[in-house]
Design an enzyme around this catalytic site. Structure first.
Site, PDB file in Angstrom:
ATOM      1  CB  THR A   1      -0.916  -0.026   1.380  1.00  0.00           C
ATOM      2  OG1 THR A   1      -1.556  -1.310   1.188  1.00  0.00           O
ATOM      3  CG2 THR A   1      -1.656   1.248   1.349  1.00  0.00           C
TER       4      THR A   1
ATOM      5  CB  THR B   1       1.162  -4.106   6.576  1.00  0.00           C
ATOM      6  OG1 THR B   1      -0.220  -4.247   6.069  1.00  0.00           O
ATOM      7  CG2 THR B   1       1.461  -2.757   6.607  1.00  0.00           C
ATOM      8  CG  ASP B   2      -1.659  -9.113   4.329  1.00  0.00           C
ATOM      9  OD1 ASP B   2      -2.068  -7.931   4.849  1.00  0.00           O
ATOM     10  OD2 ASP B   2      -2.101  -9.927   3.746  1.00  0.00           O
TER      11      ASP B   2
ATOM     12  CE  LYS C   1      -1.897  -6.008   8.827  1.00  0.00           C
ATOM     13  NZ  LYS C   1      -2.187  -5.923   7.194  1.00  0.00           N
TER      14      LYS C   1
END
Lengths: 450, 450
Positions: free
Chosen positions: A112, A188-189, A267
């Site tokens: 992103t 970010t995953d 995360k």
């Protein structure tokens, strides 16, 4: 060159300008009725780091001012965009980095944070030339001299051990070229997994390597892209440590980012900007706009004379397997039969499995497949000496993963198995703290309060 | 009858008595040198709920007093234990429950809370007669009339869907016999899974069903066994709600326990007493010694006239599979080939997998195996409409698990598949909130602060 006729405008300001059919480059007159205030000038692009709700105007005297949009604000177009802004596009001025600033390399892998939306087509594509970055967050020009390039452009769920190898190699090349810090933008995953991988692959780092992402894309008013990127560059350029870290939003507000050690970060929320948490340790530092505040003095110091050791091989035949009630041994048997090289179990509690798994685990280890135990509790430490289940698993040869995150243990086993498949050596390496992944201390403060 | 000559004494008081060779039943003289204080009496057993650091003495006038051990405290044996305490054993007085108190059934399935250590052999064995409980925590006699029995005596990692069925049946039997509340003692490792299972199996509950465990066994000074058990009985006897809940320590101090809804609770620490957390919701209540404080008014009210529906079948051919970078589709293919009936994925972020898994997922669904998506982030909600990976998985027929915990989704799919294997019906049930497992709201306060 950006495609967006309202480059840098988000949220309310963007809506306000769109509803009045105003584009960057238009000459406008802005009135505030209650204050009897009027100003005229050219609408300018806005930094992504700047606050929403303002319009940036270049006055005829050459100065830029930001005007807050209030409920009595009226805007009217005096003249269409200037001719030199061809085809509705505008090239925001590129700030010139100051001489003598630290050199930072930004390597984009996707996600992103590195994407830009083409507002005419809706398509998302990577936007990471140095010029794009300076335009989007001109404040960066005050802290570092940037060189940016796109290595991959993939969603982070598609990262593999092979990608870790390539990123590590690329970072090493940049370090060897003398950069003062490296920033890797990443989805970010799986950023936590890649951060762990780089932590093991890049040893004796002379400068910091900073992974950064965004939970909200930069066209959204609540985007964290700009502040995360600014903070990551600041850490790469100025931080006193030379470690692999993740820099992400630290709280719901835009106050600061947190610096997490690459082997201890996870995360923990699907969508929040402060999704990333240090687990079983203290975050290394807080990054404010104007300073880096260290939260720990337990780190490897920056030292450009140190010689980087690159160990970037990963075995892609490792499995991370979560344990659950009623789980049967057949899946472990399948893994052994299929030629996998190692298994990390995410067991229950202090490091347990159903006893029905014991025969399959025993066979795996007998056939030379290391089995490492971690806990699905996430916080805390494996202790297989408390209950008979744990003692039994230890006697089968299961390697206790200490306080390692399951994800970090998976990455580490993949890294270890690329070096040796000797069970004793695997055990020794898994139990040795290589990159902060095993913390000998367990402090009450590591567990988040209610 | 208890085997422990210092029954109820933990930590400092236990050490003090042992080092002075004092047993329960001994006649002792206790002096506090600084205060010129002397008292004589018989050493009595002590409640597990009482504070450490005291000695309980029966005076000759028949009253019991607790004497705090200070650094000037001296104890001397006046006379060996009374003859009627044969063989070093003592039978503490069993408090008589007051007439008219609520009737609570305690069903023991095993785990730390239900175990008792034989101090001569070191062996741990289940101790859960009503008499044992009243002796260990006599305060319970003030709040409920207990009937206790041992159903299983197993470590919770060995629980299976079959055990869930038996526990649910047993709880239903007790409810149908008119009990005002049920307490199920359980090992903590998989207590969250069993709590979810009972939540689905026991519908239209008239009274509360309370799962309770202990992180530290009752012979340790920091044991949470007594306060957890007391609080669980209090909730079973007095709480205004009729739901399946977990009652466990709420903080490091011994202030209170928290009541967690059975479908929203997770063990988040390997060893802390406050390991259990409500995720993506608010805990239902706090339990203090003297009151239950509701934290939510969103619950099903206690109503003894409501007619319980028992739906206690679970399909044991369901798999919970965690997703990780580099994961290959072969394990999913194996699961399909082996005749499993359903798969819950613990994906990354908003609900993603590597695209390399798409063919195996597609095939699974085509062959009638439902695939449910949850997130390894734990907090937050699945949203597969944001990124193309999610949209692709949705188009393959993956069922988004909303804000369900992966563990709860696993239990629920097992429960749903015991009722129907029709994919459309499975999808409909998985997306329907049955027992609070899907929370339509996402509040900032659900995510723990730093």
């Amino acid at each position: 060159m950006t495609e967006d006729p309202l480059f840098g405008y988000r949220g309310y300001a963007r809506t306000f300008l769109m509803s009045n059919n105003i584009k960057i480059g238009d000459r406008v007159r802005i009135k505030k009725l209650k204050e009897n205030f009027t100003v005229e000038g050219i609408v300018m692009p806005r930094s992504l780091l700047a606050e929403d709700g303002f319009i940036e105007i270049k006055l005829d005297n050459g100065y830029n001012i930001g005007i807050r949009i209030t409920d009595d604000t009226v805007i009217e177009k005096v003249k269409e965009e200037r001719k030199e802004f061809k085809g509705g596009l505008i090239v925001p001025e590129i700030p010139k980095p100051r001489p003598g600033l630290p050199k930072v390399s930004i390597i984009s892998t996707g996600g992103t944070i590195a994407s830009k939306v083409d507002y005419r087509t809706g398509a998302v594509y990577p936007a990471l030339t140095s010029e794009d970055l300076y335009r989007a967050v001109p404040e960066i020009a005050n802290i570092a001299c940037i060189e940016a390039e796109v290595l991959f452009s993939i969603f982070s769920e598609n990262m593999t051990p092979k990608h870790w190898e390539i990123i590590a190699q690329h970072v090493a090349d940049k370090i060897n070229k003398g950069f003062d810090g490296i920033v890797v933008t990443h989805g970010t995953d799986t950023m936590g997994y890649t951060a762990a991988a780089l932590s093991f692959a890049l040893q004796d780092l002379p400068v910091p390597v900073v992974l950064v992402g965004a939970q909200r894309s930069s066209d959204r008013p609540s985007s964290d892209a700009a502040i995360n990127l600014y903070s990551a560059v600041k850490v790469a350029a100025e931080a006193p440590f030379a470690e692999v870290v993740v820099v992400m939003h630290g709280s719901i507000s835009d106050d600061y980012c947190l610096v997490h050690r690459g082997t201890k970060v996870r995360k923990m929320h699907t969508s929040r900007r402060d999704a990333f948490r240090t687990v079983n340790d203290t975050p290394l530092a807080r990054v404010y706009r104007d300073r880096i505040e260290m939260l720990s003095n337990n780190y490897k110091h920056r030292d450009k004379s140190r010689r980087l050791k690159l160990k970037n091989k990963f075995d892609d035949k490792v499995v991370l397997l979560k344990v659950y009630p009623g789980m049967k041994g057949d899946i472990i048997d399948y893994i052994v039969d299929s030629g996998y090289h190692g298994i990390v179990l995410e067991g229950t509690g202090l490091g347990h499995t159903p006893e029905t798994l014991f025969p399959a685990i025993k066979r795996a280890i007998r056939e030379g497949i290391p089995v490492v135990m971690t806990s699905q509790c996430i916080w805390g430490r494996i202790n297989m000496n408390v209950y008979s289940t744990g003692r039994e698993l230890l006697s089968l040869g299961v390697i206790p993963g200490e306080d390692m995150l399951p994800e970090t243990a998976y990455v580490k086993l993949s890294w270890v198995l690329a070096q040796t498949r000797d069970l004793d050596k695997v055990r020794e390496l898994m139990l040795t703290n290589i990159a902060g992944e095993i913390n000998p201390r367990s402090l009450i403060s590591y567990y988040p309060p209610l």
